[in-house]
Design a protein around this motif. Structure first.
Motif, PDB file in Angstrom:
ATOM      1  N   LEU A 192     -10.393  14.163  53.208  1.00  0.00           N
ATOM      2  CA  LEU A 192     -11.398  14.011  52.146  1.00  0.00           C
ATOM      3  C   LEU A 192     -12.783  13.920  52.793  1.00  0.00           C
ATOM      4  N   ILE A 193     -13.708  14.719  52.304  1.00  0.00           N
ATOM      5  CA  ILE A 193     -15.070  14.678  52.851  1.00  0.00           C
ATOM      6  C   ILE A 193     -16.033  14.268  51.734  1.00  0.00           C
ATOM      7  N   ILE A 194     -16.756  13.167  51.986  1.00  0.00           N
ATOM      8  CA  ILE A 194     -17.757  12.707  51.007  1.00  0.00           C
ATOM      9  C   ILE A 194     -19.127  13.093  51.570  1.00  0.00           C
ATOM     10  N   PRO A 195     -19.798  14.043  50.926  1.00  0.00           N
ATOM     11  CA  PRO A 195     -21.088  14.505  51.470  1.00  0.00           C
ATOM     12  C   PRO A 195     -22.195  13.442  51.351  1.00  0.00           C
ATOM     13  N   GLU A 196     -23.296  13.624  52.095  1.00  0.00           N
ATOM     14  CA  GLU A 196     -24.304  12.557  52.220  1.00  0.00           C
ATOM     15  C   GLU A 196     -25.014  12.216  50.910  1.00  0.00           C
ATOM     16  N   ASN A 197     -25.144  13.174  50.005  1.00  0.00           N
ATOM     17  CA  ASN A 197     -25.873  12.870  48.751  1.00  0.00           C
ATOM     18  C   ASN A 197     -24.919  12.494  47.605  1.00  0.00           C
ATOM     19  N   PHE A 198     -23.732  12.041  47.941  1.00  0.00           N
ATOM     20  CA  PHE A 198     -22.690  11.745  46.949  1.00  0.00           C
ATOM     21  C   PHE A 198     -23.176  10.688  45.928  1.00  0.00           C
ATOM     22  N   THR A 199     -23.640   9.531  46.420  1.00  0.00           N
ATOM     23  CA  THR A 199     -24.065   8.441  45.528  1.00  0.00           C
ATOM     24  C   THR A 199     -25.301   8.869  44.743  1.00  0.00           C
ATOM     25  N   ASN A 200     -26.236   9.488  45.426  1.00  0.00           N
ATOM     26  CA  ASN A 200     -27.480   9.907  44.753  1.00  0.00           C
ATOM     27  C   ASN A 200     -27.194  10.858  43.604  1.00  0.00           C
TER      28      ASN A 200
ATOM     29  N   ASP B 203     -27.243  11.786  37.457  1.00  0.00           N
ATOM     30  CA  ASP B 203     -26.519  12.495  36.374  1.00  0.00           C
ATOM     31  C   ASP B 203     -25.812  13.769  36.846  1.00  0.00           C
ATOM     32  N   LYS B 204     -25.564  13.844  38.127  1.00  0.00           N
ATOM     33  CA  LYS B 204     -24.807  15.003  38.634  1.00  0.00           C
ATOM     34  C   LYS B 204     -23.486  14.484  39.209  1.00  0.00           C
ATOM     35  N   PRO B 205     -22.410  15.213  39.006  1.00  0.00           N
ATOM     36  CA  PRO B 205     -21.145  14.712  39.567  1.00  0.00           C
ATOM     37  C   PRO B 205     -21.166  14.712  41.102  1.00  0.00           C
ATOM     38  N   GLY B 206     -20.576  13.687  41.659  1.00  0.00           N
ATOM     39  CA  GLY B 206     -20.463  13.614  43.116  1.00  0.00           C
ATOM     40  C   GLY B 206     -19.303  14.486  43.575  1.00  0.00           C
TER      41      GLY B 206
ATOM     42  N   ILE C 180      -7.493   9.946  43.552  1.00  0.00           N
ATOM     43  CA  ILE C 180      -8.850  10.408  43.212  1.00  0.00           C
ATOM     44  C   ILE C 180      -9.163  10.068  41.749  1.00  0.00           C
ATOM     45  N   GLN C 181      -8.125  10.159  40.907  1.00  0.00           N
ATOM     46  CA  GLN C 181      -8.300   9.752  39.493  1.00  0.00           C
ATOM     47  C   GLN C 181      -8.654   8.267  39.421  1.00  0.00           C
ATOM     48  N   SER C 182      -7.984   7.439  40.261  1.00  0.00           N
ATOM     49  CA  SER C 182      -8.276   6.000  40.282  1.00  0.00           C
ATOM     50  C   SER C 182      -9.711   5.754  40.751  1.00  0.00           C
ATOM     51  N   VAL C 183     -10.125   6.576  41.726  1.00  0.00           N
ATOM     52  CA  VAL C 183     -11.514   6.482  42.220  1.00  0.00           C
ATOM     53  C   VAL C 183     -12.484   6.730  41.073  1.00  0.00           C
ATOM     54  N   ASN C 184     -12.192   7.798  40.301  1.00  0.00           N
ATOM     55  CA  ASN C 184     -13.050   8.142  39.151  1.00  0.00           C
ATOM     56  C   ASN C 184     -13.162   6.966  38.189  1.00  0.00           C
ATOM     57  N   MET C 185     -12.015   6.355  37.893  1.00  0.00           N
ATOM     58  CA  MET C 185     -12.004   5.229  36.938  1.00  0.00           C
ATOM     59  C   MET C 185     -12.806   4.052  37.473  1.00  0.00           C
ATOM     60  N   GLU C 186     -12.638   3.802  38.770  1.00  0.00           N
ATOM     61  CA  GLU C 186     -13.329   2.665  39.391  1.00  0.00           C
ATOM     62  C   GLU C 186     -14.839   2.912  39.406  1.00  0.00           C
TER      63      GLU C 186
ATOM     64  N   PRO D 100     -17.131  11.146  37.048  1.00  0.00           N
ATOM     65  CA  PRO D 100     -18.211  11.049  38.039  1.00  0.00           C
ATOM     66  C   PRO D 100     -18.033  11.930  39.280  1.00  0.00           C
ATOM     67  N   THR D 101     -16.843  12.383  39.530  1.00  0.00           N
ATOM     68  CA  THR D 101     -16.666  13.222  40.729  1.00  0.00           C
ATOM     69  C   THR D 101     -16.010  14.562  40.383  1.00  0.00           C
ATOM     70  N   VAL D 102     -16.274  15.542  41.224  1.00  0.00           N
ATOM     71  CA  VAL D 102     -15.536  16.816  41.126  1.00  0.00           C
ATOM     72  C   VAL D 102     -14.946  17.122  42.506  1.00  0.00           C
ATOM     73  N   LYS D 103     -13.813  17.842  42.485  1.00  0.00           N
ATOM     74  CA  LYS D 103     -13.177  18.174  43.768  1.00  0.00           C
ATOM     75  C   LYS D 103     -13.556  19.600  44.166  1.00  0.00           C
ATOM     76  N   LYS D 104     -13.826  19.769  45.424  1.00  0.00           N
ATOM     77  CA  LYS D 104     -14.020  21.126  45.970  1.00  0.00           C
ATOM     78  C   LYS D 104     -12.839  21.317  46.930  1.00  0.00           C
TER      79      LYS D 104
END
Lengths: 239, 417
Positions: B99-107, B112-115, B141-147, B165-169
């Motif tokens: 799993l790779i979380i890019p640097e602008n994920f939280t921002n 208003d853009k999905p991470g 990942i679904q649990s992550v979304n809920m959290e 809040p998130t989308v998968k690539k």
């Protein structure tokens, strides 16, 4: 007269069971020879050995001077074997079955000739074009006798040829066998119907528990044992 | 003994024969095996998936992702290098995803853009059971979304993407092929026709053609047509080859009819699919189809030769039905295995068993060829050829002796003939 079959000291074991125990006999060319005995006496085993189906445990069996052990394929070209209670391929018609067998013995016109002969011997009329599965026991046996004799084999081996048939059908098959010999075929048959064998055979061998207990012409045996028929001879012999 | 008791005992004796008992035992065995497999699935679902995480984001939301993953998965790599991470996951026996979380994920989420979570799936096999671990990661990942949604609500940060809040690539790596924008589930779905249709068709061909040979031998013995055949001036090898060739033609004809029917059924199910195998670069060439055909043909010969040997033990049509059972077992076992698991993901012992059963090879051939595993397909063909030659040699030997008439399997005591 030349020997069609020569059997010397034949022994056949199935595991621990000795089915044939030192049997010797000879069949001359052009005769009808009968093996007579009760069920389980070893008749079928002897016929199957001569037909190259079973192997000899010890002893010697020759068919027209060919050894059953070494020359089985040569022997198969000269014989025709009719097993007891045999059937045919149920999805074929009577004619189709005769053609299937005839194809092993020739090509083209020769096949047609063989099939025509088989149809004539079987004498099933229009039913020859019906499926074998619709035949009665008598019709089936006539078809199979036709199959066995249509190729004019040098040796016909018939196991209980009239077993289970009614008087009329049995009589017809006996007549067919008799007429076949006139065309030069040697016949070896087995039967537990001793009256039938007396009517058909020029020579017979009485078998009991895998051994030949008496052999000769039916008339000579009846005279020897002062018996009215072969049944009485057999009873007298195994006493 | 009363008349009723006498009749009951007779009925039980008549009905409780090997031919009635053995099919029930076989069915019980098959259901038992399926139950074990289902138990295996449950165990695998409970197991923590093995993953790696590359977190390039320093925001608070990415921490939610890493916390949940660390808690619920076995994280074997936490670094910054994708290649290193992938190597680590691949080297793990049950490694599932990086799993790779890019640097602008939280921002992005706060804006208003999905991470975006980049997921590299390591797919081990295309069997039904092989995609279980990826389903578990998907559920995490679904649990992550809920959290994340919960956190956003608690902090009064109502974003447009609050519900998702998130989308998968996704990128899936399967047998050294890298497929972008595709999940293991999609590949399994697309390959499902190969996973199910081919094993079923093969099983049907083997059972039908094999059953035909065994029954034919039983009928020949029962009607004594075999005795007649064996006294005719024809080579024993011709009788054997004639029977095998005839049954092979009937078996292939049956297979074509089944393939047409089942193919139409499968196509109707996958009509809605947006992707096909060619899109994934998994199409087969002429050479591959030739190898599949060869594998099917050789296996059919092997099956028929084996059935001929079994058929010689048939005393009649009824006993022939009982002798079908070993063939049914040998066809059903690899069918289920290849449906549920990929050959590569099987334990060594099962791999050996599957390889030894000749019927497995055409069931696996198409999938292996798609991924370029020619070694397994070719070695399978060579093995089945050797197996067929040995079987044919045995059957010709049997036909050359009296065993063809005298051989029989009897569960009752030896009877005097």
């Amino acid at each position: 007269m030349n020997k069609a079959i020569e059997v010397r000291d034949l022994i056949k074991d199935f595991g621990k069971i000795r089915a044939v125990d030192g049997v010797s006999f000879g069949v001359s060319e052009g005769e009808i020879f009968g093996l007579i005995g009760p069920n389980g006496a070893g008749k079928t085993t002897i016929l199957r050995i001569i037909s190259t189906l079973l192997q000899v445990t010890s002893g010697e069996v020759k068919v027209f001077n060919y050894d059953v052990r070494k020359d089985a394929s040569e022997i198969r070209k000269m014989i025709s074997y009719l097993p007891e209670d045999a059937g045919a391929y149920k999805n074929l018609t009577g004619r189709g079955y005769l053609r299937f067998i005839a194809n092993f013995f020739g090509n083209g016109k020769k096949v047609d000739e063989i099939v025509d002969k088989g149809i004539k011997i079987a004498d099933l009329g229009e039913r020859i074009d019906d499926k074998v599965s619709t035949y009665s026991k008598g019709m089936m046996r006539r078809l199979l006798v036709g199959r066995a004799l249509m190729i004019d084999p040098k040796l016909a081996i018939l196991d209980e040829p009239t077993s289970g048939l009614d008087v009329i059908n049995a009589q017809e098959i006996r007549n067919i066998i008799k007429s076949t010999v006139k065309r030069g075929t040697t016949v070896l048959l087995s039967s537990h119907n001793m009256l039938e064998v007396e009517f058909l055979c020029s020579n017979i061998a009485l078998i009991n528990e895998g051994k030949i207990v008496e052999e000769g012409r039916p008339s000579e045996l009846k005279e020897k044992y002062d018996a009215d028929n072969i049944e009485d001879v057999f009873t007298e012999v195994i006493k | 003994m009363s008349g009723l008791t006498n009749i009951i005992i007779k009925e039980i004796r008549e009905l409780l024969t090997p031919s009635t008992i053995i099919p029930i035992i076989v069915m019980a065995f098959i259901f038992g095996s399926m139950g074990n497999m289902m138990g295996g699935i449950q165990e695998e679902v409970k197991e923590k998936p093995v993953i790696g995480i590359i977190n390039e984001d320093t925001g608070d939301i990415s921490k939610i992702v890493t916390e949940i993953m660390n808690k619920n998965a076995k994280v074997v790599y936490q670094g910054k290098d994708i290649n290193e991470g992938l190597e680590k996951i691949k080297s793990e026996k049950k490694g599932t995803a990086l799993l790779i979380i890019p640097e602008n994920f939280t921002n992005n989420i706060y804006s208003d853009k999905p991470g975006e979570i980049e997921v590299y799936w390591i797919m081990r096999g295309a069997g039904i059971m092989d995609s279980i671990s990826s389903s578990v990661v998907d559920a995490l990942i679904q649990s992550v979304n809920m959290e994340i949604s919960k956190t956003l609500i608690e902090n009064n940060k109502y974003s447009d993407v609050i519900l998702t809040p998130t989308v998968k690539k996704e990128t899936t790596i399967f047998k050294d092929k890298e497929m972008k924008g595709v999940s293991p589930g999609m590949i399994s779905g697309i390959l499902s026709s190969q996973s199910t249709m081919i094993p079923i068709i093969m099983m049907m061909i083997i059972m039908m053609a094999g059953g035909t040979v065994i029954s034919s031998m039983g009928m020949e013995k029962e009607n004594k047509t075999l005795e007649t055949l064996l006294t005719l001036p024809v080579k024993r090898s011709s009788i054997v080859l004639g029977k095998i060739a005839g049954s092979a033609i009937v078996g292939l004809l049956m297979a074509i009819i089944y393939m047409m029917g089942l193919g139409y059924y499968m196509n109707s199910l996958s009509m809605s699919s947006e992707m096909n195998l060619a899109d994934l670069g998994l199409s087969l060439g002429v050479k591959d189809y030739f190898l599949v055909g060869l594998s099917v043909f050789i296996t059919l010969l092997a099956a028929l030769s084996l059935c001929m040997i079994l058929g010689t033990f048939a005393e009649n049509y009824k006993s022939a039905q009982t002798l079908n059972l070993p063939i049914v077992l040998l066809a059903v076992f690899p069918m289920f295995l290849t449906m549920f698991k990929d050959f590569d993901t099987l334990p060594l012992m099962l791999k050996i068993v599957v390889f030894v059963i000749p019927f497995s090879h055409p069931m696996m051939a198409m999938r292996n060829l798609m991924f370029g595993n020619y070694v397994l397909v070719l070695s399978g063909i060579v093995y089945v050829v050797i197996f067929s030659v040995i079987m044919m040699w045995i059957i010709v030997r049997i036909f050359s002796t009296e065993r063809v008439l005298t051989a029989k399997i009897s569960l009752s005591k030896f009877r005097r003939r």
